[in-house]
Every structure is written in C-alpha cells, then in structure tokens.
Scaffold this motif. Sequence first.
Motif, PDB file in Angstrom:
ATOM      1  N   VAL A 100      -4.574  16.051 -26.142  1.00  0.00           N
ATOM      2  CA  VAL A 100      -4.427  15.562 -24.759  1.00  0.00           C
ATOM      3  C   VAL A 100      -3.088  14.836 -24.637  1.00  0.00           C
ATOM      4  O   VAL A 100      -2.775  13.936 -25.419  1.00  0.00           O
ATOM      5  N   LEU A 101      -2.281  15.240 -23.592  1.00  0.00           N
ATOM      6  CA  LEU A 101      -0.944  14.676 -23.427  1.00  0.00           C
ATOM      7  C   LEU A 101      -0.986  13.437 -22.549  1.00  0.00           C
ATOM      8  O   LEU A 101      -1.846  13.319 -21.665  1.00  0.00           O
ATOM      9  N   PRO A 102      -0.070  12.536 -22.704  1.00  0.00           N
ATOM     10  CA  PRO A 102      -0.016  11.359 -21.812  1.00  0.00           C
ATOM     11  C   PRO A 102       0.420  11.785 -20.409  1.00  0.00           C
ATOM     12  O   PRO A 102       1.129  12.781 -20.255  1.00  0.00           O
ATOM     13  N   PRO A 103      -0.013  11.068 -19.365  1.00  0.00           N
ATOM     14  CA  PRO A 103       0.362  11.452 -17.986  1.00  0.00           C
ATOM     15  C   PRO A 103       1.834  11.167 -17.724  1.00  0.00           C
ATOM     16  O   PRO A 103       2.433  10.284 -18.345  1.00  0.00           O
ATOM     17  N   TYR A 104       2.398  11.923 -16.765  1.00  0.00           N
ATOM     18  CA  TYR A 104       3.760  11.645 -16.311  1.00  0.00           C
ATOM     19  C   TYR A 104       3.726  10.447 -15.361  1.00  0.00           C
ATOM     20  O   TYR A 104       2.716  10.197 -14.687  1.00  0.00           O
ATOM     21  N   THR A 105       4.794   9.743 -15.286  1.00  0.00           N
ATOM     22  CA  THR A 105       4.908   8.631 -14.326  1.00  0.00           C
ATOM     23  C   THR A 105       6.170   8.846 -13.493  1.00  0.00           C
ATOM     24  O   THR A 105       7.175   8.155 -13.653  1.00  0.00           O
ATOM     25  N   PRO A 106       6.122   9.841 -12.589  1.00  0.00           N
ATOM     26  CA  PRO A 106       7.315  10.179 -11.809  1.00  0.00           C
ATOM     27  C   PRO A 106       7.552   9.163 -10.701  1.00  0.00           C
ATOM     28  O   PRO A 106       6.659   8.372 -10.377  1.00  0.00           O
ATOM     29  N   PRO A 107       8.763   9.184 -10.085  1.00  0.00           N
ATOM     30  CA  PRO A 107       8.969   8.380  -8.869  1.00  0.00           C
ATOM     31  C   PRO A 107       7.958   8.839  -7.810  1.00  0.00           C
ATOM     32  O   PRO A 107       7.513   9.991  -7.832  1.00  0.00           O
ATOM     33  N   PRO A 108       7.605   7.967  -6.849  1.00  0.00           N
ATOM     34  CA  PRO A 108       6.549   8.317  -5.874  1.00  0.00           C
ATOM     35  C   PRO A 108       6.796   9.628  -5.145  1.00  0.00           C
ATOM     36  O   PRO A 108       5.853  10.364  -4.873  1.00  0.00           O
ATOM     37  N   GLU A 109       8.085   9.941  -4.829  1.00  0.00           N
ATOM     38  CA  GLU A 109       8.319  11.156  -4.058  1.00  0.00           C
ATOM     39  C   GLU A 109       7.993  12.422  -4.848  1.00  0.00           C
ATOM     40  O   GLU A 109       7.867  13.507  -4.283  1.00  0.00           O
ATOM     41  N   TYR A 110       7.858  12.286  -6.168  1.00  0.00           N
ATOM     42  CA  TYR A 110       7.517  13.450  -6.979  1.00  0.00           C
ATOM     43  C   TYR A 110       6.045  13.459  -7.366  1.00  0.00           C
ATOM     44  O   TYR A 110       5.607  14.308  -8.138  1.00  0.00           O
ATOM     45  N   ALA A 111       5.296  12.483  -6.876  1.00  0.00           N
ATOM     46  CA  ALA A 111       3.877  12.421  -7.223  1.00  0.00           C
ATOM     47  C   ALA A 111       3.184  13.697  -6.742  1.00  0.00           C
ATOM     48  O   ALA A 111       3.344  14.095  -5.589  1.00  0.00           O
ATOM     49  N   LEU A 149       0.512  14.738  -5.470  1.00  0.00           N
ATOM     50  CA  LEU A 149      -0.714  14.565  -4.693  1.00  0.00           C
ATOM     51  C   LEU A 149      -0.784  15.659  -3.628  1.00  0.00           C
ATOM     52  O   LEU A 149       0.179  16.387  -3.409  1.00  0.00           O
ATOM     53  N   CYS A 150      -1.901  15.752  -2.954  1.00  0.00           N
ATOM     54  CA  CYS A 150      -2.100  16.840  -1.993  1.00  0.00           C
ATOM     55  C   CYS A 150      -1.173  16.725  -0.783  1.00  0.00           C
ATOM     56  O   CYS A 150      -0.935  17.696  -0.081  1.00  0.00           O
ATOM     57  N   VAL A 151      -0.733  15.503  -0.470  1.00  0.00           N
ATOM     58  CA  VAL A 151       0.251  15.304   0.598  1.00  0.00           C
ATOM     59  C   VAL A 151       1.412  14.509   0.037  1.00  0.00           C
ATOM     60  O   VAL A 151       1.277  13.780  -0.945  1.00  0.00           O
ATOM     61  N   ALA A 152       2.593  14.675   0.678  1.00  0.00           N
ATOM     62  CA  ALA A 152       3.792  14.011   0.185  1.00  0.00           C
ATOM     63  C   ALA A 152       3.752  12.522   0.507  1.00  0.00           C
ATOM     64  O   ALA A 152       3.169  12.093   1.513  1.00  0.00           O
ATOM     65  N   ALA A 153       4.391  11.752  -0.351  1.00  0.00           N
ATOM     66  CA  ALA A 153       4.444  10.308  -0.138  1.00  0.00           C
ATOM     67  C   ALA A 153       5.599   9.956   0.795  1.00  0.00           C
ATOM     68  O   ALA A 153       6.621  10.648   0.842  1.00  0.00           O
ATOM     69  N   ASP A 154       5.420   8.872   1.598  1.00  0.00           N
ATOM     70  CA  ASP A 154       6.523   8.320   2.387  1.00  0.00           C
ATOM     71  C   ASP A 154       7.275   7.352   1.494  1.00  0.00           C
ATOM     72  O   ASP A 154       6.704   6.361   1.051  1.00  0.00           O
ATOM     73  N   TYR A 178       0.842  -1.194   0.000  1.00  0.00           N
ATOM     74  CA  TYR A 178       0.000   0.000   0.000  1.00  0.00           C
ATOM     75  C   TYR A 178       0.878   1.246   0.000  1.00  0.00           C
ATOM     76  O   TYR A 178       1.874   1.323   0.716  1.00  0.00           O
ATOM     77  N   MET A 179       0.496   2.216  -0.774  1.00  0.00           N
ATOM     78  CA  MET A 179       1.269   3.448  -0.861  1.00  0.00           C
ATOM     79  C   MET A 179       1.047   4.270   0.415  1.00  0.00           C
ATOM     80  O   MET A 179      -0.094   4.476   0.845  1.00  0.00           O
ATOM     81  N   MET A 180       2.161   4.679   1.011  1.00  0.00           N
ATOM     82  CA  MET A 180       2.062   5.406   2.283  1.00  0.00           C
ATOM     83  C   MET A 180       2.313   6.890   2.056  1.00  0.00           C
ATOM     84  O   MET A 180       3.199   7.239   1.299  1.00  0.00           O
ATOM     85  N   PRO A 181       1.596   7.740   2.718  1.00  0.00           N
ATOM     86  CA  PRO A 181       0.573   7.453   3.714  1.00  0.00           C
ATOM     87  C   PRO A 181      -0.850   7.356   3.147  1.00  0.00           C
ATOM     88  O   PRO A 181      -1.776   7.118   3.914  1.00  0.00           O
ATOM     89  N   PHE A 182      -0.977   7.522   1.828  1.00  0.00           N
ATOM     90  CA  PHE A 182      -2.325   7.660   1.255  1.00  0.00           C
ATOM     91  C   PHE A 182      -3.211   6.452   1.531  1.00  0.00           C
ATOM     92  O   PHE A 182      -4.402   6.576   1.777  1.00  0.00           O
ATOM     93  N   ASP A 183      -2.610   5.284   1.471  1.00  0.00           N
ATOM     94  CA  ASP A 183      -3.373   4.042   1.542  1.00  0.00           C
ATOM     95  C   ASP A 183      -3.011   3.238   2.801  1.00  0.00           C
ATOM     96  O   ASP A 183      -3.365   2.068   2.902  1.00  0.00           O
ATOM     97  N   SER A 184      -2.309   3.878   3.757  1.00  0.00           N
ATOM     98  CA  SER A 184      -1.778   3.146   4.918  1.00  0.00           C
ATOM     99  C   SER A 184      -2.868   2.471   5.721  1.00  0.00           C
ATOM    100  O   SER A 184      -2.658   1.392   6.282  1.00  0.00           O
ATOM    101  N   ASN A 185      -4.008   3.122   5.810  1.00  0.00           N
ATOM    102  CA  ASN A 185      -5.025   2.569   6.701  1.00  0.00           C
ATOM    103  C   ASN A 185      -5.672   1.318   6.145  1.00  0.00           C
ATOM    104  O   ASN A 185      -6.598   0.784   6.744  1.00  0.00           O
TER     105      ASN A 185
END
Lengths: 279, 480
Positions: free
Chosen positions: B461-472, B474-479, B350-357
């Motif tokens: 329409v451009l294809p999405p980026y697929t960055p490393p998780p730390e660059y995702a 999202l509204c909060v940073a990934a662990d 699970y991706m942390m912290p987004f999906d930790s619970n």
Amino acid sequence: MNNVIFTIPGCARCKIVKDFMHEHATPFEEKNVREGGKEDFQHFYTANRRAIYRGQDGIEFPVFTDGVVIRQGLGPVLAYLYGGKRLDGFVSVGTLHKEWVDGLHVSGGNIEDADDFIAMLHYLKSKAMKLKLDTNGKNSHLLNRILDEGLADFVVMDVLGPRRLYSHILGENIALADLERTISIVPRFPEYRFQTTIVRVRREGDLTPAFLTPEDIAETAELIEEITGSKKHPYFIRFLPSTLEPGKSQDADSILPNAIFSYRTAARVHQVLTEIEKI
Amino acid sequence: MTYPSVYPTGVTIYNPEKCWNGYTVFQAEDVGALVIDMNGAEVQLWKGLYGFPNKLLPGGYVLGHTGERNPMYGMQDNLDLVQVDWEGNIVWRFNQYEYIEDPGEKPQWMARQHHDYQREGNPVGYYVPGMEPRVDGGNTLILCHKNLKNPKISDKLLLDDTIIEVTWQGDIVWEWICSDHFDEYGFSEEAKNILCRDPNMRPNGGGMGDWMHTNSMSVLGPNKWYDAGDERFHPNNIIWDGRETNIIAIIDKKTGKLTWKLGPDYNSSKELKALGWIIGQHHAHMIPRGLPGEGNILVFDNGGWAGYGAPNPGSPKGIKSALRDYSRVLEIDPITLKIVWQYTPAEAGYMMPFDSNRFYSPFISSAQRLPNGNTLITEGSGGRIIEVTPDHELVWEYISPYWGKAIKLNMVYRAYRAPYSWIPQLDPPEEIPIERIDVTTFRVPGAAPIGRKKETRVEGVLPPYTPPPEYAALCVAADV
C-alpha cells in the motif's frame, strides 16, 4: 346644422352615444377616424385644436360637433344631447376608462336642471356604466335623490375646510345645513371618500391668503366625525405640486414637504384612516 | 449550516485578550430580549419582549416591541416600538402609524415596524465612540410597512416598505415610500416582467407582494466621503438594503431620491462583476466614523436565493433568480466598489466549494464593526454569533440554545455587542477564557475514545499524495 360624431373602432362609449341618438331620432353622420374619417378628423382637429382635450392616453372619443358646439367624451356629449349647455356645470371631461364614468359634479350645476342630469345618469346606468360623482357639499337634495335612485357607484366629497372657512374657500355662500346633510349622505354610497385639498384661503382680517393649516384640517376631520358619528372614513389630504416646493423653507407661499405629516397627524385624531395624497 | 445531531450551545470559544469584551443582546426565540456576557451568562432577560431587532441603549435600556400583528392578516408587522428600562418599565412608545382593524382582532393603532430602526444620536444602532444614542428624547427613524398598489410594479397588492421619522412625542415628521422610486432602481425588463407577475407574493392578509423586503435601514452619519465633497454621502442620508432585489441603496434625506446603489444586476459593470453577486443580503450599513473601516459599507451577503431576473435552471420563473450556497461578510469601499475586507468560508478555514456551506445563513444575519477592528457576525439561521479579528481569527463563538416551538430553529435575527458601561446596573463580569476543544478527541458520555485497538500494515500500500488544493482529485474542482 349637421351633427357629426367622430369615433374609433370598438369604442363602447361611442356606441352608447350613437344608440342614444338613434333612440331619440337625432340625425348624425359618423366618421371613424381610423378608417374613412381620418382625414376629416385631421382637418377638424387642426381647426379646433384648443377645443379638444388630449390627455395622457391621447384623445378621448367620441368627439361630437353640431357645427357650433364641440363636446368630447361620453359624459359631456350625452349631457349636451340631453340639455344643451344647461348641464355643463354638472358634467365635464372625465379621466376614467373602461366601465367607469367620472366628471359628474353634483354641486356644479343649476339645481333647476337636475331632472335632465338625473335622466342622463339613468341612461348611463342602463348601459351598465359605473358612475363616479363628486360633490363639494352643495345640492344635498340632489345627492340624496341620486342615492335613492341608485345612480352612483362612487362618490367623492371635497370637504373644502372647516365650517368657518367653507364659504371663503368655495367663493360663495353655502348653507351649512346643506353641507352637513351632504356629509351625512356620502358614506351611504357603495364606495366613497372624503378629501380636502390644501389651498390658500383669505381669512377675515388677513390681507393675504394663506394655506389651510393642520389645525384647520383637524377641524375639518372633526366636522366629518361630528356629522357621521364615525372616525373611520376614508379621508385624504391632498397637496398640489405647486403647494410643495422643496428647498424654499423661507418661502411663506409653500409648505415644506416634511410639514405635510403634521396635517395627517392632526386629522387622524378625528379620522384615523387619513392618508396624504400628492396630486 | 452543516450541523451534527449533537453539539454544544452557549459560548464555545472565548479569547478575552483578543475580544472586544462587552454584553451581547439578541432576541432569543420564544424567550425574549436576552443579554449575555462574554462567557454566555444570561445577565438580563426582558421576558417576552419582542425584538426585530432588540437594541441596547446606554443606561440599561432596551428597544423592542410589545407584540406582533396576527400573521393571518399582516406580514412581520410589529405593533409598536418601545423603549424599556432595566426594570421593565416602558418609557417611550410609538405605534400611531396606521389604524388597523383585522377580523376578530381589537382595532388598534400599529407602528407596522419591521427589521430596523435608529434612535437619534447614533447612526447605526450599535456602539460608536462619541455617538451615543439618545435615551430621553430625540427622533427615531423606523422601517415600517404599508399596503398599497403601484401599477408600475404590479396590479397586485404590495407590501411596501416605508421609512418614517417620529419625534419623541410621537409625531411623524418625515416619510419615504419605497415604491415611489421604482424607476430609480434599474430593473431589467426581465426583472420587471416577473415582478409584475409575482412580486414575491405572500399569503398573509389574503395575499400581498413583499416585493423589496427591506431588512436594514441606518443613517450614514459623518463620513470622509462627504467631507471630501461627495454629496451622495451627506451625513443625513439613509442606507438600506432589499433582500428580494439584491439592492443596497443610499437615499437623499431631502429629496428621497437614490444617490448611490449596488445591484440589482451585478453583471452590469466590471467593478460589480469583480465584487460578485450580493444575494439576499442583510444589515448593509456604513461603518460609522470612529470605528476601524469607517466610511466603508459592511454587509452580510447571505447568498441563498433572491432577485428577479431571467428564468434559469435554479429559478424556472425568474423569481429568486440568483443562487449561492454560502455566505460572505463584505466590507466594501463605496467609491471603488472594491472589497476591503471579507469573511467568507475561505477565511473561516473551510475548503471551497466542498465545505462552503459551513458558513451559510440564507436569511436574517448581520455584521457589526467593533472598536478594536474585530467584527461581530450573526450567522443567524443557525443561531451562531461569532467575533473574528481583522485577520479572521475566531476569538468568540456562541450558539443560541433557544429553539422556537412554532419555528423550529434556534435562529438569531441580529445580535449587538455593547460596552459594559451601557449597563451601569451590573458590575463588569469576570472574563474566563474558553479554549477551543479538540473535536477529534472530544466524546459524549458512552462514546469510545479515539484510538485503534489494532493496526495492521498491508504490504504494497502506497502513501497518499498531498497535492496543492487545485490538483486535489475530488469530484468537483476546488476554488483556490
């Protein structure tokens, strides 16, 4: 001889003693040890250190002297004012605070002086104090009078052991009828407890004293059940620190810590609320 | 913890090749002590038998309780601890710890047992090669309750934890009282302050402070640390943990004093900071000799809310002052305090912290080390029992289908895996693999299958980026 009473500010127990002396027109000089009497008390304490008890919470006040005798704490001072040394067996320095007074021993004094002891208890009750008394079975008639006159809020009975060992442990003969009557009276007080302290006792035919055994305690609990008809009294088996010496399993003079539970198990056959108390 | 409205129960994943196959016992809500095989077949139910927890013994025996104290007057007190044979006969019982007279209830002796017990012969209550628990004798350690007052802690009535040792005949031969050792636990002044005011007061019985809430207790057993001369880990010593304080401790069986502990303050040393806060944990025990990881401490670190400390935004009064919204299973070297192995939301995929619970049980739960190195984990609040390999592969999953009526949860307090040989009354069952269903295509009846009836390209329409998780972005940073 001048009566001197050392007090501290706000001490309700000191006030009770002063009231008593006023009421009985007993002259005295008060020395407040936090104010003007501080230096006098230091001199007095230095000269009489061994006669003044200092507990965990410091020195208990009031401290009274008539120049010959020193008495400390509400009970002992009041007892001395009532009957001089005659009440010494009934009253000693207590450990309780606030509204509670203990150190009151029903079995400790001479029954001929009981009237003064009763009068003193009445005085304490008139000052809204709660009284915790103890007994070892002697003076059951006095205990009954205390019950009738509503003078005790809590009674602790030291049931020293089973009938056959009682006089050995007490160190003097006791009439079993007196003992049994006391046991029957104790549960009638507002609060009470029975307790037995595990001590050494020399049994007939034995050269050296040995600790009370679980069987002795079972017999003691049975005695309480037999006299009161109930298995549900608060009953405590008490162990002194010197009785329990961890690691000395080969030492016949100590009880292994784990062995204390066999006492409780044995007692619970007759007193289901039995608990262990390490003192 | 994040469940859809509809999902399967029973066994959902099973790889017989990678599992340590056997029977699993657990207390099924409102049902009793239930034994299932690896495919989830219910092979035995001791109907109505309580289990806090249930444990199997060799020979087809189970341990449990015949009843609970009325919760109006007590808190999680079981009447007794009983050993029951395959046919339901009680072959051993202990209940004589305290004589209880609750209003309107029959006066009776009670064990006041809760959370744990251990039968002599086995230190932890689960299968260990060469350490079979005794079934026809031996002493039993039992975790119990006792009400008392201790002015060092609070002026309020406490629900204290005690550990007693009873003989096969029912005599108590040893007792340890938790509050007697208050000075040894290392509480801060802040913690003592809130403990004094609110020692985790519960309404039962007119109010009592469940201040420690010990939820596991086991023996260390033979171990390499003691063999190397470390007296703290004497084989007879006992390890327990307290949910409300975040403490894990080992006590000396002879003196009762603490010899080792984790918590209550995990900021107090560099090693503890690296370990991170253990919060509301369950089932802390030393992995017994003979199992992979022997000598290490295995614990289900629940997270959730627990501990006494300084007030903070999540705990305005300082009670349950440490918070975390996911769980961890930790295997800890008790000497270095380093994590040797763990299973957290990250290892679960699970991706942390987004999906930790999605790996989170804020109460109950457990972890059992299996002989092949796998770990049986009870993620208790959601009734999920899983088996994972040392490299974190999920090889068995079971979801309890039993929801309680009063407590509307399918929770499982603690599950145990036992070898087939412990139930000689049954022939070993067939082991049928269960492939993991692809949930992207799985549909309930009536639902449309995946697949678009029409796809339309939008010019520019451009294809999405697929960055490393730390660059995702999202509204909060990934662990990571």
